[in-house]
Design a protein around this motif. Sequence first.
Motif: not given
Length: 164
Positions: A57-70, A116-129
Amino acid sequence: MTAEQPAGPSHAAVDRVADALAARGVDARIVWFDDAVTTAQLAADALGVEVGQIANSLVFTLDDEPILVLTSGAHRVDTAWLGDQLGGTIGRASKDVVKGATGQVIGGVAPVGHPTPVRTFVDTDLEAFDEVWAAAGHAKTVFPTTYDELVRITDGTPTAVEPR
């Protein structure tokens, strides 16, 4: 706490994660370790699974918005490439931004249980498991899930996180 949890210490962030999972219909099986598992490799070794099965679970900023990348523990996020795909600039979030966005600290950020909800992106490589493991709100906790369930419970967007 509303979700079943094996014996382990009580921790407010972990309790919020368990409650968020239960609210999404997940029978949470939160696993507590004796020591912190703050890297994908440490978590994989402790669980006896492949490092790619760990959903970092990695939190980044996309411009100024916190996003979560799994992302799969088997690789790193290409922030320049992903930023181009998302139409902005991705930067590493400070510990204060991580805590503010998720209510959790770096090393134990879960995909759910945030104030509050955090915009989240889920790595498609996780689908292999068939099974993946994600942090549960504390550096000593994880829970098992599946790729499809991870996308569902986070309302996440399936996304490649590096060029193919």
